[in-house]
Design an enzyme around this catalytic site. Structure first.
Site, PDB file in Angstrom:
ATOM      1  N   ALA A 179      29.166 -14.318-110.432  1.00  0.00           N
ATOM      2  CA  ALA A 179      27.995 -13.543-110.036  1.00  0.00           C
ATOM      3  C   ALA A 179      26.691 -14.249-110.375  1.00  0.00           C
ATOM      4  O   ALA A 179      25.696 -14.081-109.670  1.00  0.00           O
ATOM      5  CB  ALA A 179      28.031 -12.170-110.696  1.00  0.00           C
ATOM      6  N   THR A 180      26.675 -15.036-111.443  1.00  0.00           N
ATOM      7  CA  THR A 180      25.438 -15.737-111.796  1.00  0.00           C
ATOM      8  C   THR A 180      25.008 -16.673-110.678  1.00  0.00           C
ATOM      9  O   THR A 180      23.835 -16.715-110.289  1.00  0.00           O
ATOM     10  CB  THR A 180      25.613 -16.509-113.114  1.00  0.00           C
ATOM     11  OG1 THR A 180      25.825 -15.571-114.187  1.00  0.00           O
ATOM     12  CG2 THR A 180      24.378 -17.344-113.430  1.00  0.00           C
ATOM     13  N   ASN A 236      25.070  -2.892-116.936  1.00  0.00           N
ATOM     14  CA  ASN A 236      26.150  -3.439-117.749  1.00  0.00           C
ATOM     15  C   ASN A 236      26.109  -2.999-119.203  1.00  0.00           C
ATOM     16  O   ASN A 236      27.125  -3.008-119.891  1.00  0.00           O
ATOM     17  CB  ASN A 236      26.145  -4.973-117.686  1.00  0.00           C
ATOM     18  CG  ASN A 236      24.841  -5.570-118.175  1.00  0.00           C
ATOM     19  OD1 ASN A 236      23.756  -5.193-117.705  1.00  0.00           O
ATOM     20  ND2 ASN A 236      24.911  -6.503-119.109  1.00  0.00           N
ATOM     21  N   GLN A 258      29.237  -4.520-112.007  1.00  0.00           N
ATOM     22  CA  GLN A 258      29.892  -3.465-112.787  1.00  0.00           C
ATOM     23  C   GLN A 258      30.344  -2.283-111.942  1.00  0.00           C
ATOM     24  O   GLN A 258      31.166  -1.487-112.383  1.00  0.00           O
ATOM     25  CB  GLN A 258      28.928  -2.969-113.875  1.00  0.00           C
ATOM     26  CG  GLN A 258      28.485  -4.012-114.872  1.00  0.00           C
ATOM     27  CD  GLN A 258      29.576  -4.403-115.850  1.00  0.00           C
ATOM     28  OE1 GLN A 258      30.553  -3.678-116.050  1.00  0.00           O
ATOM     29  NE2 GLN A 258      29.413  -5.556-116.486  1.00  0.00           N
ATOM     30  N   HIS A 303      36.145 -11.159-112.565  1.00  0.00           N
ATOM     31  CA  HIS A 303      36.703 -10.819-113.877  1.00  0.00           C
ATOM     32  C   HIS A 303      36.237  -9.465-114.402  1.00  0.00           C
ATOM     33  O   HIS A 303      36.695  -9.011-115.446  1.00  0.00           O
ATOM     34  CB  HIS A 303      36.432 -11.927-114.889  1.00  0.00           C
ATOM     35  CG  HIS A 303      35.038 -12.017-115.400  1.00  0.00           C
ATOM     36  ND1 HIS A 303      34.651 -11.468-116.607  1.00  0.00           N
ATOM     37  CD2 HIS A 303      33.937 -12.616-114.894  1.00  0.00           C
ATOM     38  CE1 HIS A 303      33.368 -11.724-116.818  1.00  0.00           C
ATOM     39  NE2 HIS A 303      32.912 -12.420-115.792  1.00  0.00           N
ATOM     40  N   THR A 318      34.691 -27.123-103.456  1.00  0.00           N
ATOM     41  CA  THR A 318      36.084 -26.853-103.122  1.00  0.00           C
ATOM     42  C   THR A 318      36.529 -25.533-103.741  1.00  0.00           C
ATOM     43  O   THR A 318      36.364 -25.320-104.937  1.00  0.00           O
ATOM     44  CB  THR A 318      36.990 -27.984-103.637  1.00  0.00           C
ATOM     45  OG1 THR A 318      36.576 -29.216-103.042  1.00  0.00           O
ATOM     46  CG2 THR A 318      38.445 -27.710-103.300  1.00  0.00           C
ATOM     47  N   CYS A 373      26.399 -11.751-122.613  1.00  0.00           N
ATOM     48  CA  CYS A 373      25.591 -12.884-122.170  1.00  0.00           C
ATOM     49  C   CYS A 373      24.401 -13.145-123.088  1.00  0.00           C
ATOM     50  O   CYS A 373      23.793 -14.208-123.043  1.00  0.00           O
ATOM     51  CB  CYS A 373      25.097 -12.645-120.746  1.00  0.00           C
ATOM     52  SG  CYS A 373      26.445 -12.348-119.582  1.00  0.00           S
TER      53      CYS A 373
END
Length: 353
Positions: free
Chosen positions: A68-69, A134, A162, A181, A216, A299
Protein backbone atom coordinates in the site's frame (compact mmCIF):
# COMPACT_ATOMS: atom_id res chain seq x y z
CA UNK A 1 1.69 -16.07 22.36
CA UNK A 2 -1.75 -14.46 22.09
CA UNK A 3 -1.81 -12.29 18.98
CA UNK A 4 -3.83 -9.06 19.25
CA UNK A 5 -2.17 -6.84 16.65
CA UNK A 6 -4.35 -7.35 13.58
CA UNK A 7 -3.99 -3.73 12.43
CA UNK A 8 -0.21 -4.17 12.10
CA UNK A 9 -0.62 -7.42 10.17
CA UNK A 10 -2.96 -10.39 10.07
CA UNK A 11 -2.12 -14.09 10.28
CA UNK A 12 -1.70 -15.70 6.87
CA UNK A 13 -4.78 -17.70 5.90
CA UNK A 14 -3.95 -21.41 5.40
CA UNK A 15 -5.82 -21.29 2.09
CA UNK A 16 -3.64 -18.40 0.90
CA UNK A 17 -0.49 -20.31 1.84
CA UNK A 18 -1.74 -23.38 -0.02
CA UNK A 19 -2.32 -21.28 -3.14
CA UNK A 20 1.19 -19.85 -2.94
CA UNK A 21 3.15 -23.05 -2.42
CA UNK A 22 3.06 -24.44 -6.01
CA UNK A 23 4.48 -21.17 -7.32
CA UNK A 24 7.21 -21.17 -4.68
CA UNK A 25 8.14 -24.84 -5.14
CA UNK A 26 7.84 -25.41 -8.90
CA UNK A 27 6.19 -22.53 -10.76
CA UNK A 28 9.29 -20.39 -11.01
CA UNK A 29 8.65 -18.93 -14.47
CA UNK A 30 8.50 -15.18 -15.00
CA UNK A 31 4.84 -14.24 -15.60
CA UNK A 32 5.98 -11.70 -18.20
CA UNK A 33 7.74 -14.32 -20.34
CA UNK A 34 6.03 -15.51 -23.55
CA UNK A 35 6.77 -19.25 -23.22
CA UNK A 36 4.21 -21.73 -21.89
CA UNK A 37 5.48 -21.70 -18.32
CA UNK A 38 5.44 -17.92 -18.33
CA UNK A 39 1.91 -17.88 -19.70
CA UNK A 40 0.79 -20.27 -16.96
CA UNK A 41 2.28 -17.96 -14.35
CA UNK A 42 0.58 -15.01 -16.02
CA UNK A 43 -2.75 -16.82 -15.91
CA UNK A 44 -2.38 -17.22 -12.13
CA UNK A 45 -1.68 -13.50 -11.81
CA UNK A 46 -4.80 -12.63 -13.80
CA UNK A 47 -6.99 -14.96 -11.72
CA UNK A 48 -5.70 -13.19 -8.62
CA UNK A 49 -6.34 -9.79 -10.19
CA UNK A 50 -9.99 -10.74 -10.78
CA UNK A 51 -10.34 -12.03 -7.22
CA UNK A 52 -9.03 -8.76 -5.77
CA UNK A 53 -11.21 -6.69 -8.13
CA UNK A 54 -14.36 -8.56 -7.10
CA UNK A 55 -14.49 -6.56 -3.85
CA UNK A 56 -13.95 -3.20 -5.56
CA UNK A 57 -16.24 -0.83 -7.49
CA UNK A 58 -16.80 -1.52 -11.20
CA UNK A 59 -15.16 0.56 -13.89
CA UNK A 60 -11.49 0.35 -12.95
CA UNK A 61 -8.41 -1.84 -13.06
CA UNK A 62 -6.26 -3.45 -10.37
CA UNK A 63 -2.51 -2.83 -10.65
CA UNK A 64 -0.36 -4.94 -8.34
CA UNK A 65 2.29 -3.10 -6.30
CA UNK A 66 4.79 -3.99 -3.61
CA UNK A 67 2.31 -2.82 -0.98
CA UNK A 68 0.00 0.00 0.00
CA UNK A 69 2.87 2.41 0.62
CA UNK A 70 3.91 2.21 -3.03
CA UNK A 71 0.28 2.46 -4.15
CA UNK A 72 -0.31 5.60 -2.07
CA UNK A 73 2.95 7.19 -3.21
CA UNK A 74 2.07 6.51 -6.83
CA UNK A 75 -1.42 7.97 -6.52
CA UNK A 76 -0.39 11.08 -4.60
CA UNK A 77 2.69 11.88 -6.67
CA UNK A 78 0.80 11.15 -9.88
CA UNK A 79 -1.96 13.65 -9.17
CA UNK A 80 -1.67 17.35 -9.93
CA UNK A 81 -2.82 20.44 -8.06
CA UNK A 82 -3.34 20.89 -4.35
CA UNK A 83 -4.01 18.08 -1.91
CA UNK A 84 -6.68 17.78 0.77
CA UNK A 85 -6.38 15.07 3.40
CA UNK A 86 -7.19 14.47 7.06
CA UNK A 87 -5.24 14.82 10.29
CA UNK A 88 -5.42 11.10 11.06
CA UNK A 89 -4.08 9.63 7.83
CA UNK A 90 -1.30 7.04 7.73
CA UNK A 91 2.22 8.38 7.41
CA UNK A 92 2.37 6.99 3.88
CA UNK A 93 -0.23 9.62 2.95
CA UNK A 94 0.82 12.54 5.16
CA UNK A 95 4.56 12.23 4.53
CA UNK A 96 4.08 11.75 0.80
CA UNK A 97 1.72 14.72 0.57
CA UNK A 98 4.26 16.92 2.37
CA UNK A 99 7.05 15.61 0.12
CA UNK A 100 5.28 16.75 -3.05
CA UNK A 101 5.68 20.38 -2.01
CA UNK A 102 2.19 21.13 -3.31
CA UNK A 103 -0.46 23.13 -1.46
CA UNK A 104 -1.75 20.93 1.36
CA UNK A 105 -4.94 21.29 3.39
CA UNK A 106 -5.34 19.01 6.40
CA UNK A 107 -8.90 18.57 7.65
CA UNK A 108 -9.31 18.20 11.43
CA UNK A 109 -11.32 15.47 13.14
CA UNK A 110 -13.60 15.73 16.14
CA UNK A 111 -12.99 14.12 19.51
CA UNK A 112 -14.43 10.86 18.17
CA UNK A 113 -11.93 10.72 15.33
CA UNK A 114 -14.39 11.59 12.57
CA UNK A 115 -13.84 14.15 9.84
CA UNK A 116 -16.59 16.49 8.70
CA UNK A 117 -16.45 16.89 4.90
CA UNK A 118 -15.48 20.47 4.13
CA UNK A 119 -15.73 22.56 1.00
CA UNK A 120 -12.83 21.86 -1.37
CA UNK A 121 -11.35 24.91 -3.03
CA UNK A 122 -10.74 25.16 -6.77
CA UNK A 123 -7.20 24.12 -7.70
CA UNK A 124 -7.28 21.00 -5.56
CA UNK A 125 -6.37 17.95 -7.61
CA UNK A 126 -6.57 15.20 -5.00
CA UNK A 127 -8.60 14.43 -1.88
CA UNK A 128 -7.12 11.55 0.15
CA UNK A 129 -8.76 9.81 3.11
CA UNK A 130 -8.69 6.38 4.69
CA UNK A 131 -11.81 4.24 4.87
CA UNK A 132 -10.97 2.78 8.30
CA UNK A 133 -8.36 4.36 10.54
CA UNK A 134 -5.52 2.03 11.42
CA UNK A 135 -5.08 3.27 14.99
CA UNK A 136 -8.62 3.81 16.25
CA UNK A 137 -10.80 2.02 13.69
CA UNK A 138 -13.11 4.93 12.87
CA UNK A 139 -14.96 4.76 9.55
CA UNK A 140 -14.73 7.97 7.56
CA UNK A 141 -17.44 9.48 5.25
CA UNK A 142 -15.67 8.57 2.03
CA UNK A 143 -18.77 8.97 -0.15
CA UNK A 144 -19.31 12.57 1.02
CA UNK A 145 -15.62 13.40 0.56
CA UNK A 146 -15.69 11.87 -2.94
CA UNK A 147 -18.73 13.95 -3.86
CA UNK A 148 -16.96 17.14 -2.78
CA UNK A 149 -13.85 16.15 -4.71
CA UNK A 150 -15.90 15.49 -7.82
CA UNK A 151 -17.53 18.93 -7.51
CA UNK A 152 -14.18 20.64 -8.16
CA UNK A 153 -12.83 18.03 -10.59
CA UNK A 154 -10.40 16.47 -8.11
CA UNK A 155 -9.57 12.77 -7.79
CA UNK A 156 -10.63 10.91 -4.66
CA UNK A 157 -8.00 8.56 -3.21
CA UNK A 158 -9.22 6.05 -0.64
CA UNK A 159 -6.72 4.26 1.59
CA UNK A 160 -8.76 1.09 2.06
CA UNK A 161 -5.99 -0.96 3.67
CA UNK A 162 -7.88 -1.57 6.94
CA UNK A 163 -11.38 -1.60 5.47
CA UNK A 164 -11.08 -3.68 2.28
CA UNK A 165 -13.40 -6.68 2.51
CA UNK A 166 -14.87 -5.41 5.78
CA UNK A 167 -16.52 -2.08 4.94
CA UNK A 168 -18.08 -1.31 1.56
CA UNK A 169 -16.05 1.08 -0.59
CA UNK A 170 -18.23 3.78 -2.19
CA UNK A 171 -18.47 3.85 -5.99
CA UNK A 172 -17.49 7.53 -6.19
CA UNK A 173 -13.78 7.05 -5.52
CA UNK A 174 -11.12 7.24 -8.24
CA UNK A 175 -8.11 5.52 -6.66
CA UNK A 176 -7.99 2.79 -3.98
CA UNK A 177 -4.90 1.53 -2.15
CA UNK A 178 -4.80 -2.03 -0.78
CA UNK A 179 -2.44 -4.30 1.13
CA UNK A 180 -2.60 -8.11 1.13
CA UNK A 181 -1.16 -8.70 4.58
CA UNK A 182 -4.02 -6.81 6.27
CA UNK A 183 -6.56 -9.36 4.92
CA UNK A 184 -4.73 -12.61 5.80
CA UNK A 185 -2.62 -12.54 2.65
CA UNK A 186 1.19 -12.40 2.26
CA UNK A 187 3.43 -9.43 2.94
CA UNK A 188 5.17 -7.74 0.04
CA UNK A 189 2.20 -7.19 -2.25
CA UNK A 190 -0.58 -4.64 -2.50
CA UNK A 191 -2.54 -2.96 -5.23
CA UNK A 192 -3.76 0.33 -6.58
CA UNK A 193 -7.21 0.36 -8.16
CA UNK A 194 -7.41 3.05 -10.85
CA UNK A 195 -10.70 4.23 -12.29
CA UNK A 196 -11.06 3.91 -16.04
CA UNK A 197 -10.00 7.10 -17.78
CA UNK A 198 -7.32 8.00 -15.23
CA UNK A 199 -3.69 7.77 -16.31
CA UNK A 200 -0.96 8.17 -13.69
CA UNK A 201 2.62 8.99 -14.67
CA UNK A 202 4.97 6.16 -13.78
CA UNK A 203 6.47 6.11 -10.30
CA UNK A 204 8.81 3.24 -11.17
CA UNK A 205 10.44 3.04 -14.59
CA UNK A 206 11.65 -0.10 -16.30
CA UNK A 207 9.64 -2.75 -18.10
CA UNK A 208 6.13 -1.29 -17.64
CA UNK A 209 4.93 -4.80 -16.84
CA UNK A 210 1.70 -3.59 -15.22
CA UNK A 211 0.82 -0.83 -17.65
CA UNK A 212 2.15 2.15 -15.73
CA UNK A 213 3.99 0.18 -13.07
CA UNK A 214 7.32 -1.56 -13.69
CA UNK A 215 8.68 -4.64 -11.94
CA UNK A 216 8.43 -8.41 -12.19
CA UNK A 217 5.39 -9.77 -10.38
CA UNK A 218 5.51 -12.78 -8.06
CA UNK A 219 2.83 -15.31 -9.03
CA UNK A 220 3.05 -16.72 -5.50
CA UNK A 221 2.33 -13.37 -3.84
CA UNK A 222 -0.42 -12.58 -6.34
CA UNK A 223 -2.05 -15.98 -5.81
CA UNK A 224 -1.95 -15.55 -2.03
CA UNK A 225 -3.45 -12.08 -2.29
CA UNK A 226 -6.19 -13.31 -4.61
CA UNK A 227 -7.25 -16.20 -2.40
CA UNK A 228 -7.16 -13.97 0.69
CA UNK A 229 -9.50 -11.54 -1.11
CA UNK A 230 -11.79 -14.38 -2.18
CA UNK A 231 -11.98 -15.54 1.45
CA UNK A 232 -12.82 -12.01 2.63
CA UNK A 233 -15.84 -12.10 0.33
CA UNK A 234 -16.89 -15.65 1.22
CA UNK A 235 -16.48 -15.18 4.98
CA UNK A 236 -17.64 -11.56 5.25
CA UNK A 237 -20.74 -12.21 7.39
CA UNK A 238 -19.05 -14.87 9.51
CA UNK A 239 -15.98 -12.73 10.16
CA UNK A 240 -18.03 -9.65 11.04
CA UNK A 241 -20.25 -11.57 13.46
CA UNK A 242 -17.16 -13.02 15.13
CA UNK A 243 -15.59 -9.57 15.49
CA UNK A 244 -18.79 -8.19 17.00
CA UNK A 245 -18.83 -10.97 19.61
CA UNK A 246 -15.19 -10.36 20.47
CA UNK A 247 -15.79 -6.60 20.79
CA UNK A 248 -18.72 -7.16 23.16
CA UNK A 249 -16.70 -9.54 25.31
CA UNK A 250 -13.76 -7.15 25.47
CA UNK A 251 -15.86 -4.11 26.40
CA UNK A 252 -17.69 -6.01 29.13
CA UNK A 253 -14.44 -7.34 30.59
CA UNK A 254 -12.42 -4.11 30.58
CA UNK A 255 -14.85 -2.17 32.72
CA UNK A 256 -15.03 1.52 33.65
CA UNK A 257 -11.32 2.11 34.34
CA UNK A 258 -10.58 1.96 30.60
CA UNK A 259 -11.73 4.63 28.14
CA UNK A 260 -12.27 3.88 24.45
CA UNK A 261 -10.46 6.22 22.05
CA UNK A 262 -12.59 7.14 19.04
CA UNK A 263 -16.19 6.61 18.07
CA UNK A 264 -17.83 3.35 19.10
CA UNK A 265 -20.63 3.71 16.52
CA UNK A 266 -18.83 4.58 13.28
CA UNK A 267 -16.06 2.10 13.81
CA UNK A 268 -14.70 -1.23 12.66
CA UNK A 269 -14.93 -3.16 15.91
CA UNK A 270 -11.92 -5.38 15.31
CA UNK A 271 -9.91 -2.36 16.47
CA UNK A 272 -10.12 -1.53 20.19
CA UNK A 273 -7.96 1.44 21.21
CA UNK A 274 -8.27 2.17 24.92
CA UNK A 275 -6.50 4.21 27.59
CA UNK A 276 -6.18 4.02 31.36
CA UNK A 277 -5.09 6.93 33.48
CA UNK A 278 -1.44 6.76 34.48
CA UNK A 279 -0.76 3.57 32.54
CA UNK A 280 2.91 2.89 31.77
CA UNK A 281 2.56 1.12 28.44
CA UNK A 282 6.24 0.13 28.19
CA UNK A 283 6.00 -1.58 31.56
CA UNK A 284 2.73 -3.23 30.55
CA UNK A 285 4.39 -4.66 27.44
CA UNK A 286 7.26 -5.96 29.56
CA UNK A 287 4.90 -7.55 32.07
CA UNK A 288 2.79 -9.15 29.31
CA UNK A 289 5.48 -10.31 26.88
CA UNK A 290 3.39 -13.26 25.69
CA UNK A 291 0.63 -10.97 24.39
CA UNK A 292 1.15 -9.15 21.10
CA UNK A 293 -0.57 -5.76 21.22
CA UNK A 294 0.34 -2.25 20.18
CA UNK A 295 0.95 1.20 21.62
CA UNK A 296 0.14 2.73 18.22
CA UNK A 297 0.90 2.27 14.55
CA UNK A 298 3.62 -0.29 13.86
CA UNK A 299 4.92 2.07 11.18
CA UNK A 300 5.72 4.70 13.83
CA UNK A 301 7.10 2.36 16.49
CA UNK A 302 10.43 3.45 17.88
CA UNK A 303 9.94 7.06 16.82
CA UNK A 304 9.39 8.26 20.39
CA UNK A 305 6.52 10.46 19.21
CA UNK A 306 3.03 10.19 20.63
CA UNK A 307 0.36 9.15 18.16
CA UNK A 308 -0.64 11.96 15.79
CA UNK A 309 -4.03 10.28 15.53
CA UNK A 310 -4.69 10.45 19.26
CA UNK A 311 -3.41 14.01 19.42
CA UNK A 312 -5.82 14.90 16.60
CA UNK A 313 -8.67 13.71 18.84
CA UNK A 314 -7.59 16.30 21.40
CA UNK A 315 -5.80 13.94 23.76
CA UNK A 316 -2.78 15.23 25.63
CA UNK A 317 0.60 13.50 25.55
CA UNK A 318 -0.06 11.74 28.87
CA UNK A 319 -3.36 10.34 27.63
CA UNK A 320 -1.85 9.27 24.31
CA UNK A 321 1.04 7.56 26.07
CA UNK A 322 -1.37 5.66 28.32
CA UNK A 323 -3.25 4.15 25.35
CA UNK A 324 -2.99 0.69 23.83
CA UNK A 325 -4.49 -0.88 20.71
CA UNK A 326 -5.95 -4.38 20.69
CA UNK A 327 -6.61 -5.80 17.22
CA UNK A 328 -8.48 -9.05 16.68
CA UNK A 329 -10.30 -10.93 13.97
CA UNK A 330 -10.87 -14.22 12.18
CA UNK A 331 -8.38 -16.40 14.03
CA UNK A 332 -8.77 -14.84 17.50
CA UNK A 333 -10.59 -17.16 19.89
CA UNK A 334 -12.89 -15.89 22.62
CA UNK A 335 -10.80 -17.76 25.19
CA UNK A 336 -7.57 -16.12 24.03
CA UNK A 337 -9.09 -12.63 24.01
CA UNK A 338 -10.60 -12.91 27.48
CA UNK A 339 -7.41 -14.43 28.88
CA UNK A 340 -5.30 -11.65 27.37
CA UNK A 341 -7.55 -8.87 28.66
CA UNK A 342 -7.55 -10.41 32.14
CA UNK A 343 -3.74 -10.38 32.09
CA UNK A 344 -3.51 -6.84 30.75
CA UNK A 345 -6.06 -5.49 33.22
CA UNK A 346 -4.37 -7.20 36.17
CA UNK A 347 -0.96 -5.87 35.13
CA UNK A 348 -2.39 -2.38 34.73
CA UNK A 349 -4.03 -2.51 38.14
CA UNK A 350 -0.74 -3.61 39.67
CA UNK A 351 0.81 -0.41 38.39
CA UNK A 352 -1.90 1.82 39.82
CA UNK A 353 -4.62 0.11 41.89
Amino acid sequence: MIYLDYQATTPLAPEALKAMLPWLEQGHANPHSPHRAGRQARAAVEVARDQVAALLPPGGRVVFTSGATEALNWAIKGASGGIVTTAIEHAAVLDTAHATGRDLTILPVDDKGLVAPASVAPGVGLVAAMLVNNEIGTVQPIAALAEEARRVGAWMLCDAVQGYGRIAIPDGVDLIALSAHKIHGPKGIGALWIRDGITLPALLHGGDQEGGRSGTLSPALCAGFGVAAKLMAARAEEDMAHVERLWALAIAQLGPDWTINGSTDRRYRGNLNVRREGLDVARLMSDCRDIAFSAGSACASGSGRTSHVLRALGLGDAQARSSIRLGFGRYTTEADLTAAIARLDAAARAQRP
